[in-house]
Design a protein around this motif. Structure first.
Motif, PDB file in Angstrom:
ATOM      1  N   UNK A  45      38.759  -5.152  89.224  1.00 54.28           N
ATOM      2  CA  UNK A  45      39.971  -4.333  89.333  1.00 54.28           C
ATOM      3  C   UNK A  45      40.719  -4.137  88.011  1.00 54.28           C
ATOM      4  N   UNK A  46      40.811  -5.173  87.201  1.00 52.59           N
ATOM      5  CA  UNK A  46      41.576  -5.068  85.954  1.00 52.59           C
ATOM      6  C   UNK A  46      40.759  -4.344  84.889  1.00 52.59           C
ATOM      7  N   UNK A  47      41.387  -3.373  84.234  1.00 54.34           N
ATOM      8  CA  UNK A  47      40.782  -2.698  83.075  1.00 54.34           C
ATOM      9  C   UNK A  47      41.246  -3.449  81.829  1.00 54.34           C
ATOM     10  N   UNK A  48      40.408  -4.352  81.340  1.00 54.09           N
ATOM     11  CA  UNK A  48      40.805  -5.211  80.241  1.00 54.09           C
ATOM     12  C   UNK A  48      40.949  -4.456  78.928  1.00 54.09           C
ATOM     13  N   UNK A  56      46.981  -3.232  87.229  1.00 55.27           N
ATOM     14  CA  UNK A  56      46.539  -4.356  88.050  1.00 55.27           C
ATOM     15  C   UNK A  56      46.797  -5.670  87.317  1.00 55.27           C
ATOM     16  N   UNK A  57      46.642  -5.660  86.001  1.00 55.44           N
ATOM     17  CA  UNK A  57      46.997  -6.838  85.212  1.00 55.44           C
ATOM     18  C   UNK A  57      48.481  -7.158  85.394  1.00 55.44           C
ATOM     19  N   UNK A  58      49.320  -6.147  85.287  1.00 54.38           N
ATOM     20  CA  UNK A  58      50.760  -6.359  85.414  1.00 54.38           C
ATOM     21  C   UNK A  58      51.156  -6.757  86.829  1.00 54.38           C
ATOM     22  N   UNK A 143      47.585 -13.705  94.072  1.00 56.52           N
ATOM     23  CA  UNK A 143      49.006 -13.477  94.312  1.00 56.52           C
ATOM     24  C   UNK A 143      49.472 -12.197  93.635  1.00 56.52           C
ATOM     25  N   UNK A 144      50.343 -11.460  94.321  1.00 60.85           N
ATOM     26  CA  UNK A 144      51.011 -10.301  93.735  1.00 60.85           C
ATOM     27  C   UNK A 144      52.310 -10.767  93.085  1.00 60.85           C
ATOM     28  N   UNK A 145      52.575 -10.293  91.867  1.00 68.54           N
ATOM     29  CA  UNK A 145      53.797 -10.679  91.188  1.00 68.54           C
ATOM     30  C   UNK A 145      55.044 -10.255  91.928  1.00 68.54           C
ATOM     31  N   UNK A 146      54.950  -9.188  92.744  1.00 67.42           N
ATOM     32  CA  UNK A 146      56.132  -8.689  93.448  1.00 67.42           C
ATOM     33  C   UNK A 146      56.389  -9.391  94.773  1.00 67.42           C
ATOM     34  N   UNK A 147      55.560 -10.355  95.158  1.00 65.33           N
ATOM     35  CA  UNK A 147      55.606 -10.934  96.501  1.00 65.33           C
ATOM     36  C   UNK A 147      56.999 -11.449  96.853  1.00 65.33           C
ATOM     37  N   UNK A 148      57.536 -11.015  97.993  1.00 58.99           N
ATOM     38  CA  UNK A 148      58.856 -11.480  98.410  1.00 58.99           C
ATOM     39  C   UNK A 148      58.767 -12.832  99.110  1.00 58.99           C
ATOM     40  N   UNK A 149      57.545 -13.307  99.370  1.00 62.73           N
ATOM     41  CA  UNK A 149      57.385 -14.636  99.955  1.00 62.73           C
ATOM     42  C   UNK A 149      56.834 -15.636  98.941  1.00 62.73           C
ATOM     43  N   UNK A 150      57.116 -15.395  97.674  1.00 66.86           N
ATOM     44  CA  UNK A 150      56.600 -16.273  96.625  1.00 66.86           C
ATOM     45  C   UNK A 150      56.989 -17.731  96.832  1.00 66.86           C
TER      46      UNK A 150
END
Length: 439
Positions: A45-48, A56-58, A143-150
């Protein structure tokens, strides 16, 4: 599955050519917020070649702006001087508490009672829907960085988790109004099928026939689609879906697709095809996230690709007021512009996507538009879902504010009396706080 967390994540960043300054920032942010990626995200998924700017990296790697500057600098100093684990843990716990770890009353107001005792692991916010947090499913493939259940992943003291399916069924026997069960987390698809079956099969009994819909909230289609394609356990999972449908239950896989690239691998295409082959429905939702998908073209492409794949576009959410919101949040006015432009670019089949929506304490609040009424520009808002079912469909108005990011930053407009619990500044709410619309 190969997982990268902690120092393995830092080492991966080095191997992929990220700077020493970035690796330092990664360590600082990852000491506060949870981060975890797997080899599918890393390799597929990540374009390095464009990292660290790749969306996707972010979405999955730390960035210094995920913490407010003062918090970042305080933790960075402790990391720099190699503070003891005790000192660092105390400091990170204080920062986490400042990041609103359980927004919208998740713990204090959504946790139901059974025999007068709270059931931490069930949530019953809406009349017809109960959320279930199986203890075995309280992690994710990545994990998603935006997760509201972090906070689920870093705060074990108030982690939402239920270990016994019998407690779930006992609660449901006494609540015949419940039609929908949503297995969530974490991610229920992290569990083996035999474990999922222990939670699902009791819901198929005739004595619980008021439960007609089984939902599975999952990011597995984006982050580990092999869960549905490889090995006997994936076959068993699909047979379980078929068993549920044969018993008259509606099965909905509530997928999270944040970017069109997550739909473009052969594995995810096969996974979607196999799930749909069982008769289950897939619906897709995600927040509007700065640096990841904050433009109309990305959303219109995402919705078009979902329709082609046979997935129903469901929600465009506003980034919640928690965790890494300082990095991902988008002003409400801009969110409305992005949604309006994106929805205008797709056919009616993709216009099932509702947005932009704030999932707030009172319920799901959609911004319908920003009309000019009586010479004043306002946000027109409406409750799609509500803690108080009598408020569903209620429309109200707020002053147009190009710099507002969340409901509690808005002010009432046009003399509208605001429904209780909407989060508007209390000093600015007029009247007896009952819902109404101006004449």
């Amino acid at each position: 599955m190969k997982l990268y967390v902690g120092e393995r994540l830092a080492e991966l960043a080095r191997q992929r050519g990220l700077s020493d300054d970035y690796v330092h920032e990664l360590r600082v942010v990852a000491s506060v917020l949870p981060f975890r990626v797997n080899d599918y995200v890393v390799d597929e998924l990540i374009d390095w070649s464009t990292a660290p700017a790749d969306p996707i990296f972010l979405l999955t790697f730390p960035h210094r702006d995920m913490l407010p500057r003062n918090h970042f600098e305080s933790i960075a100093e402790l990391v720099r001087v190699n503070a003891s684990r005790t000192v660092l843990n105390k400091a990170t716990a204080e920062v986490r508490r400042a990041l609103n770890p359980h927004p919208a009353g998740q713990i204090e107001d959504n946790t139901p009672l059974l025999n007068r005792h709270p059931v931490l692991g069930l949530q019953h916010k809406y009349h017809e829907t109960v959320l279930v947090f199986p203890s075995q499913g309280q992690t994710c493939h990545s994990y998603c960085g935006y997760c509201f259940r972090w906070a689920q992943f870093v705060d074990s003291e108030i982690r939402q988790a239920l270990s016994d399916p019998a407690i779930m069924t006992e609660y449901l026997y006494s609540h015949p109004e419940v039609t929908d069960i949503l297995f969530t987390g974490g991610d229920p698809m992290i569990m083996r099928t035999e474990v999922i079956r222990r939670w699902v099969e009791p819901l198929l009994s005739d004595s619980l026939d008021h439960v007609t819909t089984l939902r599975f909230g999952t990011k597995a289609l984006s982050y580990w689609p092999a869960r549905f394609t490889v090995g006997p356990d994936s076959d068993n999972l699909l047979r379980l879906f078929e068993q549920c449908i044969a018993k008259g239950r509606h099965v909905a896989v509530m997928a999270h697709f944040s970017h069109p690239r997550e739909l473009q691998t052969a594995t995810v295409e096969k996974a979607i095809e196999r799930i749909r082959g069982t008769g289950a429905i897939i619906r897709a939702q995600a927040p509007l996230a700065a640096h990841v998908n904050d433009d109309a073209k990305t959303w219109s492409q995402l919705w078009q690709q979902l329709v082609v794949a046979g997935v129903i576009p469901y929600y465009m959410f506003i980034e919640r007021d928690t965790g890494a919101k300082t990095f991902f949040e988008v002003p409400l006015a801009r969110a409305l512009d992005i949604y309006t432009e994106a929805i205008s670019r797709v056919s009616g089949l993709a216009r099932t996507a509702r947005g932009p929506v704030m999932s707030a304490h009172v319920g799901k609040v959609v911004i319908d538009g920003a009309p000019r009424i009586r010479g004043e520009r306002v946000f027109s808002l409406r409750l799609l879902q509500a803690r108080d079912a009598g408020l569903v469909g209620q429309q109200f108005f707020a002053r147009y504010d190009p710099d507002a990011y969340w409901l509690d930053e808005l002010e009432p407009a046009l003399g509208t009396e605001i429904p209780a619990g909407l989060g508007f500044p209390r000093s600015k709410v007029q009247g007896d706080i009952r819902a109404s619309t101006p004449a």
